[in-house]
Structure formats: C-alpha cells, structure tokens
Design a protein around this motif. Structure first.
Motif, PDB file in Angstrom:
ATOM      1  N   SER A 180       7.585 -10.608  -5.191  1.00 12.87           N
ATOM      2  CA  SER A 180       6.233 -10.140  -4.944  1.00 12.87           C
ATOM      3  C   SER A 180       5.405 -11.255  -4.302  1.00 12.87           C
ATOM      4  N   SER A 181       4.329 -10.833  -3.635  1.00 10.73           N
ATOM      5  CA  SER A 181       3.443 -11.785  -2.961  1.00 10.73           C
ATOM      6  C   SER A 181       2.104 -11.111  -2.713  1.00 10.73           C
ATOM      7  N   LEU A 182       1.164 -11.899  -2.193  1.00 11.88           N
ATOM      8  CA  LEU A 182      -0.121 -11.361  -1.767  1.00 11.88           C
ATOM      9  C   LEU A 182      -0.020 -10.951  -0.311  1.00 11.88           C
ATOM     10  N   ALA A 183      -0.745  -9.911   0.079  1.00  6.94           N
ATOM     11  CA  ALA A 183      -0.745  -9.464   1.470  1.00  6.94           C
ATOM     12  C   ALA A 183      -1.168 -10.599   2.381  1.00  6.94           C
ATOM     13  N   LEU A 184      -0.620 -10.599   3.588  1.00  2.72           N
ATOM     14  CA  LEU A 184      -0.857 -11.682   4.541  1.00  2.72           C
ATOM     15  C   LEU A 184      -2.331 -11.978   4.763  1.00  2.72           C
ATOM     16  N   GLY A 185      -3.121 -10.931   4.820  1.00  2.00           N
ATOM     17  CA  GLY A 185      -4.525 -11.127   5.159  1.00  2.00           C
ATOM     18  C   GLY A 185      -5.270 -12.011   4.185  1.00  2.00           C
ATOM     19  N   ARG A 186      -4.681 -12.243   3.030  1.00  3.91           N
ATOM     20  CA  ARG A 186      -5.395 -13.009   2.021  1.00  3.91           C
ATOM     21  C   ARG A 186      -4.944 -14.455   1.954  1.00  3.91           C
ATOM     22  N   GLY A 187      -3.972 -14.808   2.704  1.00  7.85           N
ATOM     23  CA  GLY A 187      -3.470 -16.180   2.591  1.00  7.85           C
ATOM     24  C   GLY A 187      -2.498 -16.507   3.695  1.00  7.85           C
ATOM     25  N   ARG A 188      -2.164 -17.756   3.781  1.00  7.60           N
ATOM     26  CA  ARG A 188      -1.295 -18.219   4.831  1.00  7.60           C
ATOM     27  C   ARG A 188       0.129 -18.309   4.318  1.00  7.60           C
ATOM     28  N   GLY A 189       0.969 -17.354   4.758  1.00  4.16           N
ATOM     29  CA  GLY A 189       2.363 -17.400   4.376  1.00  4.16           C
ATOM     30  C   GLY A 189       2.559 -17.587   2.889  1.00  4.16           C
ATOM     31  N   SER A 190       1.899 -16.764   2.088  1.00  4.01           N
ATOM     32  CA  SER A 190       1.989 -16.928   0.637  1.00  4.01           C
ATOM     33  C   SER A 190       3.440 -16.811   0.198  1.00  4.01           C
ATOM     34  N   PRO A 191       3.886 -17.702  -0.700  1.00  2.00           N
ATOM     35  CA  PRO A 191       5.294 -17.710  -1.087  1.00  2.00           C
ATOM     36  C   PRO A 191       5.676 -16.468  -1.878  1.00  2.00           C
TER      37      PRO A 191
ATOM     38  N   GLN B  41       6.918   2.480  -3.593  1.00  5.74           N
ATOM     39  CA  GLN B  41       5.948   1.648  -4.308  1.00  5.74           C
ATOM     40  C   GLN B  41       4.915   2.560  -4.930  1.00  5.74           C
ATOM     41  N   PHE B  42       4.547   2.285  -6.144  1.00  6.63           N
ATOM     42  CA  PHE B  42       3.606   3.123  -6.899  1.00  6.63           C
ATOM     43  C   PHE B  42       2.191   2.528  -6.827  1.00  6.63           C
ATOM     44  N   PRO B  43       1.179   3.329  -7.189  1.00 10.75           N
ATOM     45  CA  PRO B  43      -0.209   2.834  -7.109  1.00 10.75           C
ATOM     46  C   PRO B  43      -0.447   1.559  -7.907  1.00 10.75           C
ATOM     47  N   ASN B  44       0.330   1.293  -8.959  1.00  9.79           N
ATOM     48  CA  ASN B  44       0.152   0.063  -9.741  1.00  9.79           C
ATOM     49  C   ASN B  44       0.954  -1.104  -9.151  1.00  9.79           C
ATOM     50  N   TYR B  45       1.458  -0.934  -7.950  1.00 15.86           N
ATOM     51  CA  TYR B  45       2.199  -1.931  -7.174  1.00 15.86           C
ATOM     52  C   TYR B  45       3.656  -2.092  -7.605  1.00 15.86           C
ATOM     53  N   SER B  46       4.088  -1.483  -8.688  1.00 15.23           N
ATOM     54  CA  SER B  46       5.492  -1.557  -9.059  1.00 15.23           C
ATOM     55  C   SER B  46       6.336  -0.830  -8.016  1.00 15.23           C
ATOM     56  N   SER B  47       7.637  -1.075  -8.068  1.00 15.87           N
ATOM     57  CA  SER B  47       8.481  -0.555  -6.995  1.00 15.87           C
ATOM     58  C   SER B  47       9.848  -0.151  -7.528  1.00 15.87           C
TER      59      SER B  47
ATOM     60  N   GLU C 109       0.832  -1.209   0.000  1.00 17.49           N
ATOM     61  CA  GLU C 109       0.000   0.000   0.000  1.00 17.49           C
ATOM     62  C   GLU C 109       0.867   1.259   0.000  1.00 17.49           C
ATOM     63  N   GLU C 110       1.909   1.210  -0.783  1.00 21.96           N
ATOM     64  CA  GLU C 110       2.802   2.344  -1.016  1.00 21.96           C
ATOM     65  C   GLU C 110       3.583   2.781   0.224  1.00 21.96           C
ATOM     66  N   GLU C 111       3.627   1.923   1.225  1.00 16.46           N
ATOM     67  CA  GLU C 111       4.364   2.258   2.437  1.00 16.46           C
ATOM     68  C   GLU C 111       5.373   1.160   2.770  1.00 16.46           C
ATOM     69  N   GLU C 112       6.490   1.561   3.387  1.00 17.59           N
ATOM     70  CA  GLU C 112       7.475   0.582   3.848  1.00 17.59           C
ATOM     71  C   GLU C 112       6.925  -0.084   5.104  1.00 17.59           C
ATOM     72  N   ARG C 113       6.729  -1.389   5.057  1.00 23.41           N
ATOM     73  CA  ARG C 113       6.125  -2.119   6.179  1.00 23.41           C
ATOM     74  C   ARG C 113       7.176  -2.704   7.114  1.00 23.41           C
ATOM     75  N   GLN C 114       8.293  -3.095   6.550  1.00 22.75           N
ATOM     76  CA  GLN C 114       9.308  -3.752   7.344  1.00 22.75           C
ATOM     77  C   GLN C 114      10.659  -3.499   6.694  1.00 22.75           C
TER      78      GLN C 114
END
Lengths: 112, 116
Positions: free
Chosen positions: B93-104, B68-74, B51-56
């Motif tokens: 790249s991956s899907l956000a955690l909330g959508r899956g369990r430890g997505s690879p 990160q840009f609105p189209n998810y590129s970085s 979401e365009e922010e540094e999470r970790q």
C-alpha cells in the motif's frame, strides 16, 4: 522497459567485514530508487528511497548511494542480524506510474 | 499503527481451481498494489488499485483480476489456476502520487499459494 540488475547474487561475510551490494538500472526517467530488506517468509521491508544522482541515505550500518546508472548499498561492520535478501527497485517518472521494477536481490549471509 | 495485513498466510489449491486473496492497507494509505514473487526472484507487478479502479496492470493474463473496496481494502482473484501460479503473493500500500513524491510501498508478509 525498465530493468534492474543486482550483484552479487549471494554474498557471505564474516561478522565485522564491510562490503557493498550493487544495483544497476535502466529506466526512461527515474522517479525513485528503493532499497528493501526481505527476511525468509516475510514481505519486503522498506529501507531507503533515493531520488537523484549524488544522494546518500544512512541507517545504522547501512548506507545507500546513487549515480545515474547504479546504486550501492554499503554495509559497515555487519552483524549476523543483517543477514537477509536485499532488493533494489526503480520507479519510473511516467505520470501515474507507481509500479516498482525489482531486481532479483542479493542474498547476504553474515557469519558470526 | 497497523501495517499491511494479508490473509490467508498459506493456501493450497488444485489446478483449475479459483482463489481469492485479501489485503488491508496500512492506515492512511489509499492505493493498493499486488505483486507475485516466485522462489528466488524479485517481486513482479500484477496491478494497482486506486479509488476502486485498476490504474495500471503488469504482464499478467486476464485470469488475474482484482477489486478495491470503499475502505481501501483489496482482493486478488486468480481463476483456472496453473502449477506456475505457485508463488508468494504480496500486497503493498501507498499514498496516491498527488500527495507525495514517489511515496514508498509498504508490503505485507504475503500469501504463500501452492498449486498442486
């Protein structure tokens, strides 16, 4: 701090000679353990995810297993095209933590 | 289905210069992570964007920054390059955690940066 140790560093096998690669890990809580294959000059290619002790996954000549302290990647009757570096990585249970901690890999060479 | 794409594939820079590396995530993915892989080593985590922010962030100095840009590129930016920054820089790249369990994580083929 999460830690991953892989052994051996390098392994040379004759075509058809089965063996296993080891991945020992230390993590506060395991969200998942991942195996990747990396060819020279390429990015890691996803192979398996294991989530809990006792779980096994298979793909062609590869089989991954998981215990509470280590994972094994078993290679049955390997072919030259299985030559690559195999990387193991762990993901911590801490919420929002998607960081992967990698080992240094095992460089596998299959001799025809 | 396009996988993770990175550009450029190779880059040669001089000490003290600045560099920008680019990444387009796999279709459908919304989270981008950057890793540094020195020769003979496993990838080391630099940081992750969602979401365009540094999470970790990993143990890398402030010379390493991203976007990160609105189209998810970085983009990954490295200022005041040092010889020790020479490495393969991998985007995943991956899907956000909330959508899956430890997505690879799905990795691109990286940018090989050489600092002389």
């Amino acid at each position: 701090e999460d830690q991953v140790t892989q052994s051996p560093e390098a392994l040379r096998l004759q075509e058809g000679e089965s063996s296993s690669l080891n991945c020992s890990y230390t993590v506060s809580g395991l969200r998942g353990l991942f195996w990747y294959r990396q060819d020279p000059g390429k990015g890691p290619e996803f192979l398996f995810t294991l989530y809990s002790a006792g779980e096994e996954k298979e793909k062609e000549r590869l089989k991954a297993t998981l215990t509470k302290k280590e994972s094994f990647l078993h290679i049955t009757a390997p072919k030259p095209e299985d030559s690559a570096t195999y990387l193991c990585a762990v993901q911590d249970l801490n919420f929002g933590n998607e960081k992967l901690t990698f080992g240094t890999g095992t460089r596998l060479t299959i001799i025809p | 289905d396009a996988g993770v794409t990175q550009s450029p594939t190779h880059l040669i820079k001089t000490r003290g210069q600045q560099v920008t590396l680019r990444c387009s995530p796999k279709s459908g993915h919304d989270t981008v992570s950057w890793y540094q892989q020195a020769l003979g080593q496993g990838p080391q985590f630099i940081f992750q964007y969602y979401e365009e922010e540094e999470r970790q962030r990993g143990n890398f100095p402030d010379r390493f920054s991203g976007h990160q840009f609105p189209n998810y590129s970085s983009e990954l930016n490295v200022n005041a390059l040092l010889l020790g920054d020479s490495a393969l820089y991998l985007c995943a790249s991956s899907l956000a955690l909330g959508r899956g369990r430890g997505s690879p994580l799905h990795f691109g083929n990286g940018t090989r940066l050489t600092v002389t």
